[in-house]
Design a protein around this motif. Structure first.
Motif, PDB file in Angstrom:
ATOM      1  N   HIS A  79      40.342 -17.540  88.977  1.00 60.16           N
ATOM      2  CA  HIS A  79      39.447 -17.316  89.942  1.00 60.16           C
ATOM      3  C   HIS A  79      37.879 -17.808  89.453  1.00 60.16           C
ATOM      4  N   SER A  80      37.136 -17.845  90.645  1.00 60.04           N
ATOM      5  CA  SER A  80      35.657 -18.621  90.600  1.00 60.04           C
ATOM      6  C   SER A  80      34.850 -17.756  91.506  1.00 60.04           C
ATOM      7  N   ILE A  81      33.515 -17.749  91.465  1.00 56.12           N
ATOM      8  CA  ILE A  81      32.595 -17.342  92.280  1.00 56.12           C
ATOM      9  C   ILE A  81      31.396 -18.432  92.833  1.00 56.12           C
ATOM     10  N   GLU A  82      31.340 -18.565  94.187  1.00 52.71           N
ATOM     11  CA  GLU A  82      30.062 -19.339  94.440  1.00 52.71           C
ATOM     12  C   GLU A  82      29.206 -18.700  95.115  1.00 52.71           C
ATOM     13  N   PRO A  83      28.043 -18.513  94.807  1.00 56.14           N
ATOM     14  CA  PRO A  83      26.983 -17.899  95.609  1.00 56.14           C
ATOM     15  C   PRO A  83      26.436 -18.688  96.851  1.00 56.14           C
ATOM     16  N   ARG A  84      26.541 -17.990  97.997  1.00 59.56           N
ATOM     17  CA  ARG A  84      25.917 -18.950  99.171  1.00 59.56           C
ATOM     18  C   ARG A  84      24.471 -18.440  99.481  1.00 59.56           C
ATOM     19  N   THR A  85      23.970 -17.297  99.051  1.00 63.21           N
ATOM     20  CA  THR A  85      22.412 -17.043  98.997  1.00 63.21           C
ATOM     21  C   THR A  85      22.145 -16.381  97.789  1.00 63.21           C
ATOM     22  N   ARG A  86      20.833 -15.972  97.562  1.00 62.37           N
ATOM     23  CA  ARG A  86      20.820 -15.078  96.517  1.00 62.37           C
ATOM     24  C   ARG A  86      21.048 -13.885  96.744  1.00 62.37           C
ATOM     25  N   GLY A  87      21.565 -12.908  95.624  1.00 59.52           N
ATOM     26  CA  GLY A  87      22.113 -11.551  95.945  1.00 59.52           C
ATOM     27  C   GLY A  87      22.231 -10.800  94.560  1.00 59.52           C
ATOM     28  N   LYS A  88      22.716  -9.710  94.700  1.00 61.76           N
ATOM     29  CA  LYS A  88      23.185  -8.660  93.792  1.00 61.76           C
ATOM     30  C   LYS A  88      24.460  -8.772  93.471  1.00 61.76           C
ATOM     31  N   GLU A  89      25.222  -9.201  92.202  1.00 64.80           N
ATOM     32  CA  GLU A  89      26.453  -9.026  92.071  1.00 64.80           C
ATOM     33  C   GLU A  89      26.634  -8.424  90.613  1.00 64.80           C
ATOM     34  N   PHE A  90      27.478  -7.577  90.362  1.00 66.28           N
ATOM     35  CA  PHE A  90      28.009  -7.109  88.992  1.00 66.28           C
ATOM     36  C   PHE A  90      29.460  -7.155  88.718  1.00 66.28           C
ATOM     37  N   ALA A  91      29.758  -7.337  87.558  1.00 72.20           N
ATOM     38  CA  ALA A  91      31.125  -7.478  87.138  1.00 72.20           C
ATOM     39  C   ALA A  91      31.382  -6.370  85.810  1.00 72.20           C
ATOM     40  N   VAL A  92      32.247  -5.733  85.964  1.00 72.89           N
ATOM     41  CA  VAL A  92      32.724  -4.767  84.921  1.00 72.89           C
ATOM     42  C   VAL A  92      33.985  -5.360  84.376  1.00 72.89           C
ATOM     43  N   LEU A  93      34.289  -5.866  82.923  1.00 70.61           N
ATOM     44  CA  LEU A  93      35.582  -6.289  82.431  1.00 70.61           C
ATOM     45  C   LEU A  93      35.879  -5.410  81.561  1.00 70.61           C
ATOM     46  N   PHE A  94      37.291  -5.257  81.618  1.00 73.41           N
ATOM     47  CA  PHE A  94      37.681  -4.277  80.374  1.00 73.41           C
ATOM     48  C   PHE A  94      39.169  -4.492  80.322  1.00 73.41           C
ATOM     49  N   HIS A  95      39.622  -4.153  79.146  1.00 78.43           N
ATOM     50  CA  HIS A  95      41.082  -4.563  78.865  1.00 78.43           C
ATOM     51  C   HIS A  95      41.625  -3.131  79.370  1.00 78.43           C
ATOM     52  N   PRO A  96      42.650  -3.094  79.939  1.00 79.96           N
ATOM     53  CA  PRO A  96      43.521  -1.945  80.250  1.00 79.96           C
ATOM     54  C   PRO A  96      43.847  -0.889  79.096  1.00 79.96           C
ATOM     55  N   CYS A  97      43.824  -1.417  77.913  1.00 78.03           N
ATOM     56  CA  CYS A  97      44.083  -0.689  76.763  1.00 78.03           C
ATOM     57  C   CYS A  97      43.118   0.395  76.563  1.00 78.03           C
ATOM     58  N   ILE A  98      42.037   0.262  76.983  1.00 78.22           N
ATOM     59  CA  ILE A  98      41.077   1.412  76.846  1.00 78.22           C
ATOM     60  C   ILE A  98      41.371   2.535  77.681  1.00 78.22           C
ATOM     61  N   LEU A  99      42.162   2.649  78.694  1.00 82.47           N
ATOM     62  CA  LEU A  99      42.474   3.657  79.403  1.00 82.47           C
ATOM     63  C   LEU A  99      43.628   4.366  79.290  1.00 82.47           C
ATOM     64  N   GLY A 100      44.413   3.756  77.905  1.00 81.63           N
ATOM     65  CA  GLY A 100      45.679   4.581  77.829  1.00 81.63           C
ATOM     66  C   GLY A 100      45.615   5.843  76.985  1.00 81.63           C
ATOM     67  N   PHE A 101      46.736   6.963  76.995  1.00 84.50           N
ATOM     68  CA  PHE A 101      46.842   7.797  76.270  1.00 84.50           C
ATOM     69  C   PHE A 101      47.934   7.707  75.471  1.00 84.50           C
ATOM     70  N   GLU A 102      47.752   8.681  74.443  1.00 82.47           N
ATOM     71  CA  GLU A 102      48.903   8.486  73.334  1.00 82.47           C
ATOM     72  C   GLU A 102      49.904   9.837  73.877  1.00 82.47           C
ATOM     73  N   SER A 103      49.546  10.821  74.731  1.00 83.74           N
ATOM     74  CA  SER A 103      50.500  11.503  75.146  1.00 83.74           C
ATOM     75  C   SER A 103      51.300  10.761  76.207  1.00 83.74           C
TER      76      SER A 103
END
Length: 306
Positions: free
Chosen positions: A78-102
């Motif tokens: 993937h890639s991103i090209e801005p066409r105008t100035r703007g506000k953009e946020f990206a939260v990146l996380f590995h799915p392992c942080i959402l796991g449960f032991e149970s």
């Protein structure tokens, strides 16, 4: 057989070793040049709050003109090209942080599938979706936690947190988003099918990144993926929205910008080091991409840094 595309994989860490989750953001006042094609093992939740963008994911291009969320699943180019100035946020996380032991139903029926790559996020959630506001509330809480308790890593241009309570709040927000999507049957079953088109593009981009300092022709790029030149040009432009030569020159200019920022090399040496054999052509391409001459760019960057 899949060719090695390891250099296209983003090498920097997202978040910390203990908590692999980080925040990247673009402010409206910032003249952002976008993100070139890459992939990573993390899930990425993009929030386009304002402005116009082009988002390329694998072989698809999405035109963004209003507030929305986009989701990038692990391994997607993937890639991103801005066409105008703007506000953009990206939260990146590995799915392992959402796991449960149970081994409850959430773990076996969802989390394990997410980790295995057989369950994924939807591509898009626009403002007309009935669950948009619920997802945005959870996302804004994640942003608030990063802003209040995190710290900015300038070398990676990301905000991370080592505060354990903040990590709990962020994890809770991500689980909240996951819960909303699951409750609305918006999560998608994914089959890891081999898409030769994506692999060919990855291979072509990798070839450019390894050989951009050399004299390259379209026939060289076409040959390494066993295509004729005419078909390769059409294929490349359909996938990336620009010709192979345009992409090559843009990549060379980005390398030149980096050298101007980090070295005292003469402009002529940078020109040659980045694969341009003609100074006039280099200067034209540089100004077309940045609006400045190389010396103006170096001076401007030095002033901002100071």
């Amino acid at each position: 057989m899949r060719k090695d595309t390891s250099d296209l994989k983003e090498q920097k860490d997202h978040g910390t070793a203990i908590f692999p989750c980080g925040l990247y953001e673009v402010k409206e006042s910032c003249r952002w040049r976008g993100v070139r094609h890459h992939w990573h093992d993390e899930i990425e939740i993009l929030y386009f709050a304002k402005g116009e963008f082009l988002l390329h994911v694998n072989m698809e291009t999405f035109s963004i003109q209003e507030e929305c969320f986009y989701f990038i699943n692990p391994g997607e180019l993937h890639s991103i090209e801005p066409r105008t100035r703007g506000k953009e946020f990206a939260v990146l996380f590995h799915p392992c942080i959402l796991g449960f032991e149970s081994c409850d139903r959430a773990q076996t029926g969802l989390m394990q599938l997410l980790l295995q790559g057989s369950m994924g996020f939807p591509r898009c959630l626009d403002s007309h979706s009935p669950v948009f506001d619920r997802v945005r509330r959870e996302y804004m809480e994640i942003l608030r936690t990063f802003h209040e308790d995190g710290y900015f890593q300038r070398e990676d241009e990301q905000t991370v947190t080592e505060k354990f309570s903040s990590q709990l709040f962020i994890r809770a927000g991500l689980l909240g988003i996951l819960g909303v999507l699951a409750d609305s049957a918006l999560l998608v079953r994914t089959e890891k099918e081999f898409d030769y088109r994506v692999e060919l593009i990855k291979s072509s981009l990798e070839f450019i990144r390894r050989h951009y300092q050399e004299k390259l022709y379209v026939r060289d790029l076409a040959c390494q993926v066993n295509m004729n030149e005419q078909y390769f040009c059409r294929f490349f432009k359909k996938a990336l929205g620009k010709s192979p030569i345009s992409y090559l020159n843009e990549y060379r200019i980005k390398q030149a910008m980096l050298l101007l920022q980090t070295t005292d090399m003469p402009v002529m040496d940078i020109c040659l080091d980045c694969g341009f054999n003609n100074l006039g052509n280099f200067l034209r391409e540089f100004k077309k991409n940045t609006g400045l001459t190389p010396l103006q760019y170096r001076k401007c960057h030095a002033e901002k840094k100071s």
